[in-house]
Design a protein around this motif. Structure first.
Motif, PDB file in Angstrom:
ATOM      1  N   UNK A   1       0.807  -1.217   0.000  1.00 20.99           N
ATOM      2  CA  UNK A   1       0.000   0.000   0.000  1.00 20.99           C
ATOM      3  C   UNK A   1       0.847   1.278   0.000  1.00 20.99           C
ATOM      4  N   UNK A   2       1.978   1.272   0.713  1.00 24.94           N
ATOM      5  CA  UNK A   2       2.793   2.487   0.767  1.00 24.94           C
ATOM      6  C   UNK A   2       3.371   2.823  -0.603  1.00 24.94           C
ATOM      7  N   UNK A   3       3.727   1.776  -1.351  1.00 26.56           N
ATOM      8  CA  UNK A   3       4.267   1.998  -2.695  1.00 26.56           C
ATOM      9  C   UNK A   3       3.218   2.671  -3.565  1.00 26.56           C
TER      10      UNK A   3
ATOM     11  N   UNK B   1      -6.543   6.540  -4.323  1.00 30.78           N
ATOM     12  CA  UNK B   1      -6.078   5.305  -3.688  1.00 30.78           C
ATOM     13  C   UNK B   1      -7.174   4.243  -3.704  1.00 30.78           C
ATOM     14  N   UNK B   2      -8.363   4.637  -3.259  1.00 25.85           N
ATOM     15  CA  UNK B   2      -9.443   3.657  -3.173  1.00 25.85           C
ATOM     16  C   UNK B   2      -9.882   3.176  -4.546  1.00 25.85           C
TER      17      UNK B   2
ATOM     18  N   UNK C   1      -6.307  -2.381   2.189  1.00 23.69           N
ATOM     19  CA  UNK C   1      -7.519  -1.820   2.774  1.00 23.69           C
ATOM     20  C   UNK C   1      -7.247  -1.097   4.082  1.00 23.69           C
ATOM     21  N   UNK C   2      -6.306  -1.613   4.841  1.00 23.20           N
ATOM     22  CA  UNK C   2      -6.086  -0.954   6.127  1.00 23.20           C
ATOM     23  C   UNK C   2      -5.531   0.447   5.946  1.00 23.20           C
ATOM     24  N   UNK C   3      -4.675   0.646   4.956  1.00 19.55           N
ATOM     25  CA  UNK C   3      -4.180   1.994   4.703  1.00 19.55           C
ATOM     26  C   UNK C   3      -5.319   2.850   4.153  1.00 19.55           C
ATOM     27  N   UNK C   4      -6.182   2.224   3.330  1.00 11.79           N
ATOM     28  CA  UNK C   4      -7.355   2.918   2.817  1.00 11.79           C
ATOM     29  C   UNK C   4      -8.227   3.402   3.965  1.00 11.79           C
TER      30      UNK C   4
ATOM     31  N   UNK D   1      -0.705  -7.838  10.790  1.00 16.09           N
ATOM     32  CA  UNK D   1      -0.477  -6.404  10.949  1.00 16.09           C
ATOM     33  C   UNK D   1      -1.674  -5.598  10.455  1.00 16.09           C
ATOM     34  N   UNK D   2      -2.414  -6.145   9.506  1.00 18.81           N
ATOM     35  CA  UNK D   2      -3.573  -5.393   9.056  1.00 18.81           C
ATOM     36  C   UNK D   2      -4.561  -5.277  10.200  1.00 18.81           C
TER      37      UNK D   2
END
Lengths: 229, 169, 169
Positions: free
Chosen positions: A13-15, A40-41, A59-62, A162-163
């Motif tokens: 997700x960070x990438x 992003x989404x 999804x967690x970063x979302x 971690x999510x």
């Protein structure tokens, strides 16, 4: 603006977030967070759901972006928290960017290598002393090694700890502002998987006695509140 | 100036050693003081600067390997496949461990934003990283660091040769 | 006067090789004419004259060995390596090779979850295992098996006589 970025390019997700931010030549600020979250989404929606673990990480970063974005809609005191969240997000993104850069540099070094000597030096066979070990110890060592090797097989679905951890983190943040309703938690959810991971996080917090779920009668609204407040 | 015969014996020992050796162990084997062996190792390194060999120092352990300038020919001899086989995520993980290590899996996960356990297992099996003790924090999580194999993979004599990490803006 | 980079590449090749190499093979590997490689080998020999290594030529085949002046220390190293007790990882590696061998290094790494390179070199140096042909899979990796020395040491006529294992739990 096009969001058709080849999914396989993004290992995490960070990438993806970094790419979106750099493409807009923006910092993650309160002005750009809305646009970046949308981009992003949109991209996450195109992800291959064959890999639920990977999907849940996206999804967690979302969820986190949505949360930060939503803080702007809340009363004044949330403003400070939003600024902090954005600052934190920028720090993490900047750190990630530096290592991504370092990884590229490292990749450039791949054309050169060193090797150790392949031949093994040893004494003449008649000079070799033999170790003092028993067959029983040998058998035991083998069994220990094999038993250890078994559980390292690929894990089942949805063990992306971690999510879940970070959804728990964001739930804790919300709880620190007081109670909130379940539907508010799930409204932002884009699909079943995110809902599942969120529920797992809620269950975990209940187990840890950090969160209590209250329902005001049958079919009434379900409220989450801090268990110790 | 270390005795040239000490330097030569060190070179011979590092040639036959089947593992990286510490300066202490080399002192024992050469029957010299550590205070003599350490400068001698530096002189050996300098002496090898323009040769087909390179002295690698990592974690206080020394090993003799081929110089990066000979990469092509040695690869031809070993019929080693071209090393394009490290994926982007693998390089990213290695970069973090190289610059930040030793570090725990949790710290790595935080920086990468994804779970790294599969990647760590993979890199361990390939010998590019090693477990290096445990952190002092609760639960004593394992610390990971890059290995001699990592340095060899990129032809580096030590971690000091890594390109500098960009300054934070 | 041969190019110093040719000399260095020759040195690297002779260092890494696990067999003696002819000048012809070295010419192939360095992509040089034999007429260039032969004088370069002589210059390498001269260059190594005062070092821990030396170039020897036997029957037209070249290899690097340690200099006679270092023999004592080298012996000390090899004896210490073979006299010391088998470390836990070495014992584990030996056990897996005994029960699951012949097997490749990759297969061994998979079972152990860490790179077994150093352990293999250690066991080879002790004469407890040997290289036993190559696997049929691509790249023809070396197969490792326990040696006759191993069987003799334990008084086993064959590997069938290894202690049976408990059922896996």
């Amino acid at each position: 603006m096009s969001h058709t970025v080849a999914t396989a390019e993004f290992e995490g997700p960070l990438a993806l977030l970094l790419e979106l931010v750099e493409r807009q030549k923006l910092e993650v600020t309160d002005i750009s967070i809305a646009a970046i979250t949308t981009g992003y989404l949109q991209h996450v929606r195109t992800l291959d759901s064959q890999s639920p673990e990977q999907l849940s990480e996206f999804l967690q970063l979302g969820a986190r972006l949505l949360y930060v974005k939503s803080l702007a809609l809340l009363p004044k005191e949330a403003g400070q928290e939003q600024a902090e969240e954005l600052h934190q997000l920028n720090l993490e993104l900047e750190e990630y960017r530096r290592y991504q850069q370092a990884a590229r540099e490292l990749g450039r070094l791949s054309s050169r290598s060193s090797w150790q000597r392949q031949a093994v030096s040893r004494l003449e066979p008649h000079e070799l002393p033999l170790p003092d070990i028993s067959l029983a110890r040998l058998a035991e060592a083998f069994q220990i090694a094999i038993r250890r090797a078994e559980p390292t097989r690929p894990q089942g679905i949805l063990r992306a700890h971690i999510s879940q951890e970070s959804i728990m983190k964001s739930l804790r943040r919300r709880l620190s502002h007081g109670a909130f309703e379940l539907h508010a938690l799930l409204d932002g959810a884009k699909d079943r998987l995110e809902i599942v991971v969120t529920f797992l996080a809620v269950l975990e917090l209940i187990k840890l006695a950090e969160l209590r779920v209250v329902q005001s009668g049958q079919f009434g609204a379900i409220t989450m509140e801090p268990a110790h407040g | 100036m270390a005795n040239s015969s000490t330097i030569n014996v060190l070179e011979a020992l590092l040639f036959v050693a089947n593992e990286p050796l510490t300066a202490g162990r080399l002192a024992q084997l050469t029957e010299q003081d550590l205070a003599e062996v350490e400068p001698a190792l530096m002189q050996l390194e300098a002496k090898l600067a323009n040769s087909g060999l390179q002295l690698v120092c990592h974690n206080g352990e020394y090993r003799l390997v081929t110089a990066p300038a000979a990469t092509e020919a040695v690869r031809r001899y070993l019929q080693a496949e071209t090393r394009s086989d490290l994926s982007k995520p693998a390089l990213e993980t290695l970069a973090i461990i190289a610059y930040r290590g030793p570090l725990t899996r949790t710290r790595l996960d935080d920086i990468r934003g994804v779970a790294s356990d599969t990647m760590l297992r993979n890199l361990l099996a390939r010998g590019l990283i090693t477990e290096q003790g445990t952190a002092t924090e609760p639960g004593k999580p394992t610390l990971y660091a890059v290995s001699h194999t990592f340095l060899n993979h990129f032809g580096l004599a030590s971690l000091k040769e890594l390109p500098p990490l960009e300054e934070t803006v």
